[in-house]
Design a protein around this motif. Structure first.
Motif: not given
Length: 228
Positions: A159-166, A171-174, A208-214, A224-228
């Motif tokens: 049941e593991v999921r990353d709610e923020e990534l979801d 396209r936004e992930v790319e 905006r979706k990830l609530q980040l500013s830059s 931190q999520r080893r996505l790159i």
């Protein structure tokens, strides 16, 4: 003379339809030989781009997915899963790789794969794993399950999921991955065949979706999520 009684029909379930994704043709051929009489292997692919196209066209029940694949934006097997996120309810992904590194396991499971096994698995064990994943269960080689539990802090590995990534579309992930790797808007537009204006819109939505500013915060978030 009595007529023979009708023989009751027996329902034979259809074989699980599978796609094999691996960049080594000899491995694909060997895997097809080992499992082809028990699964319906409907297609194969050798890189990220063709894998996404094949899976979206074939709509298999299960995808046997290598983790390290050429092409795409460098995300490998995780990128394939992310490119098919809207299909995950009906198409399950089972990673099968020579790698037993924690970062490989975590990245592909975060993307949405239902299991991860190594290529030392026996043919029968692989068939069992495919059946389990097809039924909705999560499957991991014993040593790898610990990585998932440690990474997600849960005993329910399936049941593991990353709610923020979801929150992000495929396209936004790319876009997120490329921005986090240091691409300029113009470079990103060329890579994804988009206008610069469209890229700016995608980046604004991601932040905006990830609530980040830059983009600097976005890079740290992805690292931190080893996505790159």
């Amino acid at each position: 003379m009595r007529s023979p009684e009708p023989v009751p029909s027996v329902h034979v379930p259809a074989p699980i339809r599978a796609v094999i994704v691996d960049d080594h043709a000899i491995f694909r051929a060997g895997l097809r030989h080992e499992i082809g009489d028990r699964l319906d292997v409907v297609a194969e692919a050798a890189d990220v781009g063709s894998a996404i196209e094949v899976v979206r066209a074939a709509r298999p029940d299960v995808v046997l997915l290598d983790v390290h694949l050429p092409g795409g934006t460098g995300g490998g097997g995780a990128e394939v899963v992310l490119g098919c996120r809207d299909l995950l309810e009906d198409t399950r992904f089972l990673a099968i790789s020579v790698s037993d590194q924690a970062e490989d396991v975590v990245s592909v499971i975060r993307a949405g794969a239902r299991g991860y096994v190594t290529k030392t698995i026996s043919p029968q064990e692989l068939i069992d794993a495919v059946s389990a994943v097809h039924s909705g269960d999560a499957v991991f080689s014993p040593r790898l399950a610990g990585f998932v539990l440690d990474a997600f802090g849960t005993s329910a590995a399936g049941e593991v999921r990353d709610e923020e990534l979801d929150r992000l579309s495929a396209r936004e992930v790319e876009v997120m991955r490329l921005i986090a790797r240091g691409y300029t808007y113009r470079e990103l537009a060329g890579e994804l065949y988009l206008s610069v204006k469209t890229v700016e819109t995608h980046v604004s939505k991601v932040l905006r979706k990830l609530q980040l500013s830059s983009r600097h915060e976005l890079t740290r978030w992805a690292q931190q999520r080893r996505l790159i």
